[in-house]
Design a protein around this motif. Sequence first.
Motif, mmCIF file in Angstrom:
data_model
loop_
_atom_site.group_PDB
_atom_site.id
_atom_site.type_symbol
_atom_site.label_atom_id
_atom_site.label_comp_id
_atom_site.label_asym_id
_atom_site.label_seq_id
_atom_site.Cartn_x
_atom_site.Cartn_y
_atom_site.Cartn_z
ATOM 1 N N ARG A 300 0.859 -1.189 0.000
ATOM 2 C CA ARG A 300 0.000 0.000 0.000
ATOM 3 C C ARG A 300 0.895 1.239 0.000
ATOM 4 O O ARG A 300 1.881 1.293 0.742
ATOM 5 N N ILE A 301 0.542 2.212 -0.842
ATOM 6 C CA ILE A 301 1.282 3.477 -0.901
ATOM 7 C C ILE A 301 0.366 4.628 -0.520
ATOM 8 O O ILE A 301 -0.860 4.530 -0.625
ATOM 9 N N GLY A 302 0.974 5.728 -0.092
ATOM 10 C CA GLY A 302 0.220 6.933 0.205
ATOM 11 C C GLY A 302 -0.057 7.737 -1.050
ATOM 12 O O GLY A 302 0.260 7.324 -2.173
ATOM 13 N N GLN A 303 -0.644 8.905 -0.859
ATOM 14 C CA GLN A 303 -0.942 9.776 -1.983
ATOM 15 C C GLN A 303 0.341 10.223 -2.685
ATOM 16 O O GLN A 303 1.408 10.321 -2.065
ATOM 17 N N ILE A 304 0.242 10.468 -3.975
ATOM 18 C CA ILE A 304 1.398 10.910 -4.752
ATOM 19 C C ILE A 304 1.817 12.304 -4.287
ATOM 20 O O ILE A 304 0.989 13.215 -4.220
ATOM 21 N N GLN A 305 3.096 12.464 -4.008
ATOM 22 C CA GLN A 305 3.596 13.719 -3.442
ATOM 23 C C GLN A 305 4.280 14.624 -4.469
ATOM 24 O O GLN A 305 4.516 15.797 -4.192
ATOM 25 N N GLY A 306 4.603 14.102 -5.621
ATOM 26 C CA GLY A 306 5.274 14.917 -6.620
ATOM 27 C C GLY A 306 6.008 14.048 -7.621
ATOM 28 O O GLY A 306 5.710 12.867 -7.769
ATOM 29 N N ARG A 307 6.986 14.655 -8.317
ATOM 30 C CA ARG A 307 7.724 13.981 -9.375
ATOM 31 C C ARG A 307 9.214 14.114 -9.146
ATOM 32 O O ARG A 307 9.696 15.113 -8.621
ATOM 33 N N VAL A 308 9.942 13.100 -9.581
ATOM 34 C CA VAL A 308 11.388 13.223 -9.698
ATOM 35 C C VAL A 308 11.704 13.365 -11.188
ATOM 36 O O VAL A 308 10.853 13.123 -12.035
#
Length: 406
Positions: A300-308
């Motif tokens: 399980r992952i959390g909400q997307i925080q941004g981009r690399v």
Amino acid sequence: MTPLDRFARLRATQETAWQMAPAIRAIYERAGMTPAHLRTAQDMTRLPVTSKDELLALQQSHPPFGGFLAAREEDIAHIFVSPGPLNEPHLRSDRDGHGFARVFQAAGVGPGDRVLNTWSYHLVPAGLLLDQGIVACGATVIPAGTGGAELQAKIVLDLGVTCICASTAFFMTLVETLEGLGHELPRAWKVRSALLGGEMGDWMGKRRRLEERYGIRTFSTYATGDFGLIGYEQKGQEGYAIHEDRLVQICDPVAGLPVAAGTPGQIVVTTLSPGWPLIRFGTGDVACALEIGDDGCVSRIGQIQGRVGQAVKAREIFIYPRQLEELAIRIPGVRAAQAVITCPGNREEVTLRLAVEPSARQDSLAQTVAQEFQTLSRLKPDHFEWLAADALAAETVLVVDRKSGT
């Protein structure tokens, strides 16, 4: 599925890829491995992370699939062309839209539901994969595609739509159109749920407000064109549960090694699906692991925080620096280009900042630039900013103004 089953499937899928896909074989050879070595999640970390930019470069040098295809030509049902451009095969064996049926089943969408699908059916995978997932779960699809807000708003009422698949911005356009025509919502419609695409700003807060105002339940997914579904929401659970056919690791974007649960890192995905067997593929998205499964992979992952990396997303489409470089190359009079993404209201906007020659005519350039940018990225620019020829550095850049998110 037990950890042993997943890694047995992984070895079988990768063995076929080893034989059929030269790019996959090269990945193993550089690491001094073969698919037989894949017994645990730790074993996978011996392989390098492949970035989207590397996949794009390989497809340019070895078209059309960069050496990653592990299927026969007659096995391919569709070839999607995502912005980049990136070519992605879709096999005839797929029956649930790369896992999207799971999304609708988890949301309680099924027989008796009529689903308005407003995602694009042209070249990119979103529309067709969602369509296939909806059909697989027993619901009925209305394949609307993009645009035509007034017609689509009318369809919502005339056909008794119960679920809408849309970007958050287009969903709001639909409800504003209906209210502008005098319809009182939610009394006037039968919509009970909406699959919404993510956006910058307080998206979760916006979803809660939409649910309260329009009497619906919203749900979302984490998916990419490369894999289809990766994660999906479950009622009452935070973040996204990972589809069992995806082996996910959250990794340091530089070292490529897994980071501790709760630490932000790049989402790195390995698929168990045959034919397009990407292994340790860096999506470029950043999130935290919320749960780790028994096999050592993230469950399980959390909400997307941004981009690399260098790409940024606007209206669900990634823009790449190379597209801006190509824009400047194609159009005489344009020395350099920069894209600035803002979100002043409900919709992300793209401003093109253009460094132009002194002799260039802005009025004639605007139409040409808009057409070329749309050809390259599938997006229409919203604004132009004209700069002196030496105003931008030689390299093209993309800027996201997150402070303007709502």
